[in-house]
Scaffold this motif. Structure first.
Motif: not given
Ligand SMILES: N[C@@H](CCC[C@H](N)C(=O)O)C(=O)O
Length: 287
Positions: A211, A213, A253, A262
């Motif tokens: 993921r 960020r 995120d 998200t």
């Protein structure tokens, strides 16, 4: 008197009105009054839940479909609102008994969208087909903003509504921005634009999926600086993935002043996940 509900998604707040038959004469002046934080109720925008058949919802739209009639605080309309779509879903559950566990297709000025309850006060919105601008040089436009020197390159992203994303190098730069004044975009977008400023915070590959960020602030067309923007979060995720290049994550995120959402990039579309909260109900008399 107009019955209303007040709600927010990561503190992007809305006045919601249940008007299935479209009997309310919702005008720009009425929207400005409802959104006024001193003389009215106060919100970043107004969302009316109305059946598509009761308004000009577009050619070929099923008249029984719910239409998310979204208005900015200044009385203009927009094609789409991502945070608003989640709050609209929570509102339809509570006001109209719609079961969101199975998901719901609804209409917007930007075309059809879908929303589904995730079961923990969070909702997932299918945000439709996006279009990233000319990224051959990484950027296709420029943005000037108070508190940011010099003018920075930007990338346009169409989420049904228009966005320009600017990458900043540090959280200090992000905090230094004065978004009480609208940023200037060049070339000037024909229909205005929502402008996001974003700082990449890195990648997390501890779980099953990598993921990204990122933290952002936004100046919204028609509403000024808000504490979150769902379409803006999707635009930021898409710009970040474009700039990061091959192998960049599809899941981001996105930290906003009002919390976190998200964004999942799934081929030509995105899914926006985040909370929706209904905080109050009442009736307002219009002066
Ligand atoms: N806050 C919204 C976007 C609302 C519309 C925007 N200001 C526009 O004029 O396009 C979101 O969560 O996406």
């Amino acid at each position: 008197m107009i019955a209303f509900t007040k709600g927010h998604g990561t503190e992007n707040d809305f006045v919601l009105i249940h008007d299935p038959a479209g009997s309310l004469d919702l005008t720009p002046a009425l929207v400005r009054f409802l959104c006024d934080r001193r003389a009215g109720i106060g919100a970043d925008g107004v969302i009316r839940a109305v059946r598509a058949g009761a308004v000009a919802a577009g050619e070929g739209v099923d008249p029984d479909m719910w239409f998310m009639d979204y208005w900015n605080a200044d009385g203009t309309t927009s094609e789409m609102c991502g945070n608003g779509a989640r709050v609209f879903a929570a509102f339809l559950e509570s006001e109209a008994g719609v079961d969101l566990a199975e998901g719901l297709d609804f209409a917007t000025r930007g075309g059809p969208r879908a929303v589904r309850a995730l079961g923990d006060g969070r909702y997932a919105v299918g945000m439709g087909v996006y279009r990233v601008g000319d990224a051959s040089a990484g950027f296709d436009s420029e943005v000037a903003a108070r508190g940011m020197d010099p003018v920075r390159p930007a990338l346009s992203v169409d989420m049904g509504n228009p966005h320009h994303v600017v990458a900043l190098g540090s959280l200090e730069e992000l905090e230094a921005l004065d978004l009480t004044v609208a940023p200037q975009v060049h070339p000037v977008p024909e229909h205005g634009s929502n402008v996001e400023f974003a700082v990449a915070l890195g990648f997390d590959d501890a779980g099953a999926e990598t993921r990204g960020r990122v933290r952002m602030r936004v100046h919204e067309r028609g509403s000024g600086e808000t504490r979150s923007c769902g379409t803006g979060a999707c635009a930021v995720a898409l710009a970040m993935r474009t700039w990061a290049g091959q192998g960049a994550p599809d899941v981001w995120d996105v930290e906003v002043p009002g919390g976190m959402v998200t964004v999942r990039i799934t081929g030509a579309t995105t899914i926006l996940e985040g909370p929706a909260v209904l905080v109050a109900q009442g009736a307002v008399s219009v002066p």
